[in-house]
Design a protein around this motif. Structure first.
Motif, PDB file in Angstrom:
ATOM      1  N   ARG A  77      -7.044   3.725 -13.360  1.00  0.00           N
ATOM      2  CA  ARG A  77      -6.154   2.611 -13.040  1.00  0.00           C
ATOM      3  C   ARG A  77      -6.902   1.288 -13.154  1.00  0.00           C
ATOM      4  NH1 ARG A  77      -2.255   5.992 -13.758  1.00  0.00           N
ATOM      5  NH2 ARG A  77      -1.942   7.505 -12.078  1.00  0.00           N
ATOM      6  N   ARG A  78      -6.364   0.373 -13.945  1.00  0.00           N
ATOM      7  CA  ARG A  78      -6.912  -0.980 -13.971  1.00  0.00           C
ATOM      8  C   ARG A  78      -6.267  -1.760 -12.836  1.00  0.00           C
ATOM      9  NH1 ARG A  78      -5.448  -6.233 -17.355  1.00  0.00           N
ATOM     10  NH2 ARG A  78      -3.553  -5.765 -16.195  1.00  0.00           N
ATOM     11  N   VAL A  79      -7.088  -2.365 -11.982  1.00  0.00           N
ATOM     12  CA  VAL A  79      -6.557  -3.127 -10.846  1.00  0.00           C
ATOM     13  C   VAL A  79      -6.961  -4.585 -10.983  1.00  0.00           C
ATOM     14  CG1 VAL A  79      -6.551  -1.133  -9.308  1.00  0.00           C
ATOM     15  CG2 VAL A  79      -8.585  -2.581  -9.398  1.00  0.00           C
ATOM     16  N   LYS A  80      -6.147  -5.478 -10.402  1.00  0.00           N
ATOM     17  CA  LYS A  80      -6.389  -6.921 -10.500  1.00  0.00           C
ATOM     18  C   LYS A  80      -6.616  -7.572  -9.141  1.00  0.00           C
ATOM     19  CE  LYS A  80      -4.063  -9.108 -13.718  1.00  0.00           C
ATOM     20  NZ  LYS A  80      -2.944  -9.678 -14.519  1.00  0.00           N
ATOM     21  N   LYS A  81      -6.375  -6.813  -8.065  1.00  0.00           N
ATOM     22  CA  LYS A  81      -6.652  -7.307  -6.713  1.00  0.00           C
ATOM     23  C   LYS A  81      -6.920  -6.117  -5.807  1.00  0.00           C
ATOM     24  CE  LYS A  81      -1.704  -7.807  -5.544  1.00  0.00           C
ATOM     25  NZ  LYS A  81      -1.160  -7.370  -6.834  1.00  0.00           N
ATOM     26  N   VAL A  82      -7.535  -6.379  -4.658  1.00  0.00           N
ATOM     27  CA  VAL A  82      -7.925  -5.302  -3.744  1.00  0.00           C
ATOM     28  C   VAL A  82      -6.699  -4.511  -3.298  1.00  0.00           C
ATOM     29  CG1 VAL A  82      -9.064  -4.767  -1.572  1.00  0.00           C
ATOM     30  CG2 VAL A  82      -9.916  -6.633  -2.976  1.00  0.00           C
ATOM     31  N   GLN A  83      -5.594  -5.205  -3.070  1.00  0.00           N
ATOM     32  CA  GLN A  83      -4.370  -4.540  -2.625  1.00  0.00           C
ATOM     33  C   GLN A  83      -3.951  -3.428  -3.583  1.00  0.00           C
ATOM     34  OE1 GLN A  83      -2.329  -5.181   0.291  1.00  0.00           O
ATOM     35  NE2 GLN A  83      -1.520  -3.220  -0.459  1.00  0.00           N
ATOM     36  N   ASP A  84      -4.230  -3.616  -4.903  1.00  0.00           N
ATOM     37  CA  ASP A  84      -3.852  -2.596  -5.889  1.00  0.00           C
ATOM     38  C   ASP A  84      -4.573  -1.274  -5.627  1.00  0.00           C
ATOM     39  OD1 ASP A  84      -2.285  -4.482  -7.117  1.00  0.00           O
ATOM     40  OD2 ASP A  84      -3.733  -4.954  -8.696  1.00  0.00           O
ATOM     41  N   ILE A  85      -5.819  -1.357  -5.165  1.00  0.00           N
ATOM     42  CA  ILE A  85      -6.588  -0.136  -4.870  1.00  0.00           C
ATOM     43  C   ILE A  85      -5.945   0.602  -3.700  1.00  0.00           C
ATOM     44  CG2 ILE A  85      -8.852   0.785  -4.239  1.00  0.00           C
ATOM     45  CD1 ILE A  85     -10.061  -1.822  -5.377  1.00  0.00           C
ATOM     46  N   ILE A  86      -5.583  -0.157  -2.662  1.00  0.00           N
ATOM     47  CA  ILE A  86      -4.961   0.450  -1.487  1.00  0.00           C
ATOM     48  C   ILE A  86      -3.614   1.057  -1.862  1.00  0.00           C
ATOM     49  CG2 ILE A  86      -4.257   0.046   0.895  1.00  0.00           C
ATOM     50  CD1 ILE A  86      -7.292  -0.435   0.160  1.00  0.00           C
TER      51      ILE A  86
ATOM     52  N   SER B  49      -0.234   5.895  -2.820  1.00  0.00           N
ATOM     53  CA  SER B  49       0.891   6.365  -3.631  1.00  0.00           C
ATOM     54  C   SER B  49       0.907   7.885  -3.741  1.00  0.00           C
ATOM     55  CB  SER B  49       0.816   5.758  -5.037  1.00  0.00           C
ATOM     56  OG  SER B  49      -0.253   6.320  -5.768  1.00  0.00           O
ATOM     57  N   SER B  50       2.075   8.407  -4.073  1.00  0.00           N
ATOM     58  CA  SER B  50       2.235   9.857  -4.206  1.00  0.00           C
ATOM     59  C   SER B  50       1.506  10.397  -5.427  1.00  0.00           C
ATOM     60  CB  SER B  50       3.725  10.195  -4.302  1.00  0.00           C
ATOM     61  OG  SER B  50       4.319   9.534  -5.398  1.00  0.00           O
ATOM     62  N   ARG B  51       1.188   9.536  -6.378  1.00  0.00           N
ATOM     63  CA  ARG B  51       0.527   9.998  -7.611  1.00  0.00           C
ATOM     64  C   ARG B  51      -1.000  10.084  -7.462  1.00  0.00           C
ATOM     65  NH1 ARG B  51       0.920   4.763 -11.699  1.00  0.00           N
ATOM     66  NH2 ARG B  51      -0.490   3.394 -10.535  1.00  0.00           N
ATOM     67  N   PHE B  52      -1.537   9.643  -6.325  1.00  0.00           N
ATOM     68  CA  PHE B  52      -2.992   9.626  -6.130  1.00  0.00           C
ATOM     69  C   PHE B  52      -3.572  11.028  -6.278  1.00  0.00           C
ATOM     70  CE2 PHE B  52      -6.708  10.019  -3.282  1.00  0.00           C
ATOM     71  CZ  PHE B  52      -7.549   9.092  -3.890  1.00  0.00           C
ATOM     72  N   GLN B  53      -4.631  11.142  -7.091  1.00  0.00           N
ATOM     73  CA  GLN B  53      -5.292  12.422  -7.325  1.00  0.00           C
ATOM     74  C   GLN B  53      -6.656  12.420  -6.637  1.00  0.00           C
ATOM     75  OE1 GLN B  53      -5.260  13.879 -11.435  1.00  0.00           O
ATOM     76  NE2 GLN B  53      -3.717  12.321 -11.954  1.00  0.00           N
ATOM     77  N   LYS B  54      -6.774  13.216  -5.633  1.00  0.00           N
ATOM     78  CA  LYS B  54      -8.018  13.297  -4.879  1.00  0.00           C
ATOM     79  C   LYS B  54      -9.158  13.782  -5.775  1.00  0.00           C
ATOM     80  CE  LYS B  54      -9.816  15.301  -0.588  1.00  0.00           C
ATOM     81  NZ  LYS B  54      -9.507  16.202   0.552  1.00  0.00           N
ATOM     82  N   ASN B  55     -10.271  13.060  -5.734  1.00  0.00           N
ATOM     83  CA  ASN B  55     -11.473  13.380  -6.516  1.00  0.00           C
ATOM     84  C   ASN B  55     -11.228  13.390  -8.023  1.00  0.00           C
ATOM     85  OD1 ASN B  55     -13.144  13.775  -4.194  1.00  0.00           O
ATOM     86  ND2 ASN B  55     -12.229  15.812  -3.917  1.00  0.00           N
ATOM     87  N   LYS B  56     -10.136  12.747  -8.455  1.00  0.00           N
ATOM     88  CA  LYS B  56      -9.853  12.658  -9.898  1.00  0.00           C
ATOM     89  C   LYS B  56      -9.283  11.285 -10.249  1.00  0.00           C
ATOM     90  CE  LYS B  56      -9.574  15.747 -12.673  1.00  0.00           C
ATOM     91  NZ  LYS B  56     -10.452  16.193 -13.785  1.00  0.00           N
ATOM     92  N   THR B  57      -9.588  10.256  -9.417  1.00  0.00           N
ATOM     93  CA  THR B  57      -9.059   8.912  -9.648  1.00  0.00           C
ATOM     94  C   THR B  57     -10.199   7.913  -9.738  1.00  0.00           C
ATOM     95  OG1 THR B  57      -6.966   9.357  -8.504  1.00  0.00           O
ATOM     96  CG2 THR B  57      -7.620   7.051  -8.710  1.00  0.00           C
ATOM     97  N   ILE B  58     -10.107   7.025 -10.720  1.00  0.00           N
ATOM     98  CA  ILE B  58     -11.104   5.956 -10.848  1.00  0.00           C
ATOM     99  C   ILE B  58     -10.375   4.634 -11.093  1.00  0.00           C
ATOM    100  CG2 ILE B  58     -11.425   6.505 -13.308  1.00  0.00           C
ATOM    101  CD1 ILE B  58     -14.323   5.524 -13.022  1.00  0.00           C
TER     102      ILE B  58
END
Length: 529
Positions: free
Chosen positions: A64-73, A78-87
């Motif tokens: 995921r390309r993020v543009k602000k800290v809030q995007d990381i949170i 989110s429901s699509r978050f993949q544990k140990n497989k997200t960067i």
């Protein structure tokens, strides 16, 4: 949009050459969940983290390309978050041209949430060296991350790596050995310059000079557009005024955008009847040289290109820059004073003749959602600007009520936290609500806190959420003395004066001490003393 971004990354990656720096960053990302790639502008920081991220994506990771800290949170929640497989990939998290206090504070705001994210996901960021090494950087970033400085002697591009990069971009140019020897000695912007050199015939005609004097060459190219190709110059001017994010189909979206568009056409010598599609054609003609397109929006090809273009336009048309540029751009890129005495070669320094216009723009923004971009603007240190704002307030007493009203800012209130606990406590006690008058008085200059003017025009401070006991020093709690930093030179000086501590209940004595402490501490924090 996500597909468009990755398509752009893949296009950039087609000519990528793996280097010692890239290999080191790859190792660090494998072992650490938080890595910062530091280097100078145009050194290849973004190319490295994009290359590595694309490799992770091929392995099934969610990138995921993020543009602000809030995007990381948001990603973590989110429901699509993949544990140990997200960067998450974040470019310039603390500002581009200069250290950004607002962005820095946002890392403190979400510190606990970020710690949870980093337990099961990765975050890789790029930052310019002088920004990540700033003493004001929140400790969380440095404690949690592993920094790879690609300008360090261990990792910076070798002559052989430079030759490989040069060769892949100039396969049929038959550069002489002598020219190649001169080119590979260049340090600043090297990978970027190779890209740009291969993208345009006119750049190639400059030969070695393009690498040794890139700012001069690029400025001359843009000024050439101004004289001979007004469509392209207008397209770049609009990209400056729309803050590096221009969707051509939105140019007539509302009255403000239409007015900015029409005024820029006139400024650049184009007919008022020029359609937005013509601007789109001009942007398309300089794509992959001056601009890139992601989705439906155009952006500058690189920060370096944006900085040079902004400098040319801001120098050509300072009045329009003040009036139409994004207020954040004015905070970061525009200053007052003699440019010969300044160190930032890309900043736009205005003479005193533009002080009135700048003061009027800042005054108008005091009542909007971008209030913090006003009070953090270094131009508020200028006495003439302060006087203009005070005069505007006196001439427009109807705005006093707006000046006192709590409002929703684009920056969350808790992002105002500072790095010093005693300063945080002081701010808590000073502010009941987030009003312009509170922020102006504490964050920059108490001279704008004109209580007499409020009273003269029948505006009640207390009825509008202003704690008059703190704002005016009418009734003072001596416990606030604990908030004062005795190491602050002004405060130390005042404490040596007779009867200062013995007269804390005296409004004048207390107010002098309180304001001196606040102004010096916050000014140091924001402007490095």
């Amino acid at each position: 949009m996500e597909k468009a971004i990755f398509d752009q990354w893949k296009q950039d990656d087609a000519c990528f050459i793996s280097t010692k720096a890239c290999e080191e960053v790859g190792k660090k990302i494998q072992s650490w969940n938080f890595v910062i790639v530091a280097g100078h502008s145009g050194s290849g920081k973004s190319a490295i983290i994009q290359h590595i991220s694309l490799q992770y994506r091929k392995q099934g990771w969610a990138v995921r390309r993020v543009k602000k800290v809030q995007d990381i949170i948001d990603e973590y929640s989110s429901s699509r978050f993949q544990k140990n497989k997200t960067i998450c990939v974040f470019n310039d998290p603390l500002g581009k041209e200069a250290f950004d206090e607002i962005l820095n504070n946002s890392w403190q705001t979400y510190e606990e949430e970020l710690k949870l994210y980093l337990n099961t996901a990765k975050l890789v960021m790029s930052s310019r060296n002088h920004i990540v090494s700033d003493t004001r950087v929140t400790r969380f970033l440095l404690d949690q991350s592993h920094i790879v400085n690609i300008d360090d002697n261990k990792y910076k591009l070798s002559a052989n790596e430079k030759r490989q990069i040069l060769t892949i971009y100039t396969p049929n140019m038959n550069l002489s050995d002598k020219d190649c020897d001169i080119i590979v000695e260049v340090e600043t912007y090297f990978p970027l310059l190779c890209k740009l050199y291969s993208s345009k015939k006119d750049f190639k005609n400059n030969g070695v000079e393009f690498f040794t004097e890139p700012v001069t060459v690029l400025k001359e190219e843009i000024m050439g557009f101004r004289k001979k190709d007004k469509g392209k110059y207008c397209a770049l001017a609009l990209l400056v005024l729309f803050n590096d994010d221009l969707c051509v189909s939105d140019l007539l979206k509302n009255k403000d955008m239409e007015n900015k568009f029409k005024h820029t056409l006139k400024l650049c010598g184009l007919p008022k009847s020029t359609e937005p599609a013509v601007i789109g054609d001009n942007l398309q003609s300089i794509k992959n040289v001056f601009v890139k397109k992601i989705g439906d929006s155009y952006h500058f090809y690189h920060d370096f290109v944006m900085e040079v273009t902004s400098l040319v336009f801001g120098t050509d048309y300072p009045t329009e820059t003040i009036k139409y540029a994004d207020i954040g751009f004015l905070r970061r890129r525009v200053g007052l004073g003699n440019c010969e005495e300044q160190t930032d070669s890309f900043a736009i320094y205005l003479s005193d003749k533009y002080t009135e216009e700048l003061g009027e723009r800042l005054f108008s923004e005091l009542f909007g959602e971008r209030l913090l971009d006003v009070v953090l603007n270094s131009c508020l240190r200028n006495e003439k600007v302060i006087e203009i704002l005070k005069k505007k307030m006196a001439d427009n007493p109807e705005n006093l009520q707006m000046f006192l009203e709590a409002k929703k800012c684009k920056i969350d209130e808790k992002e105002l936290r500072t790095s010093k606990d005693h300063a945080k406590e002081s701010l808590k006690m000073t502010w009941g609500r987030l009003c312009p008058i509170h922020i102006v008085s504490v964050f920059h200059n108490y001279q704008l806190l004109d209580i007499d003017l409020c009273e003269k025009n029948g505006v009640s401070l207390e009825n509008n959420g202003v704690d008059t006991s703190l704002a005016c020093g009418w009734q003072v709690n001596p416990a606030l003395v604990d908030c004062f930093d005795k190491e602050d030179s002004t405060v130390d000086f005042l404490l040596q004066k007779d009867n200062i501590l013995n007269n804390l209940y005296d409004p004048d004595s207390y107010f002098s001490l309180f304001v001196s402490c606040q102004v010096e501490r916050v000014t140091r924090m924001i402007f490095k003393g």
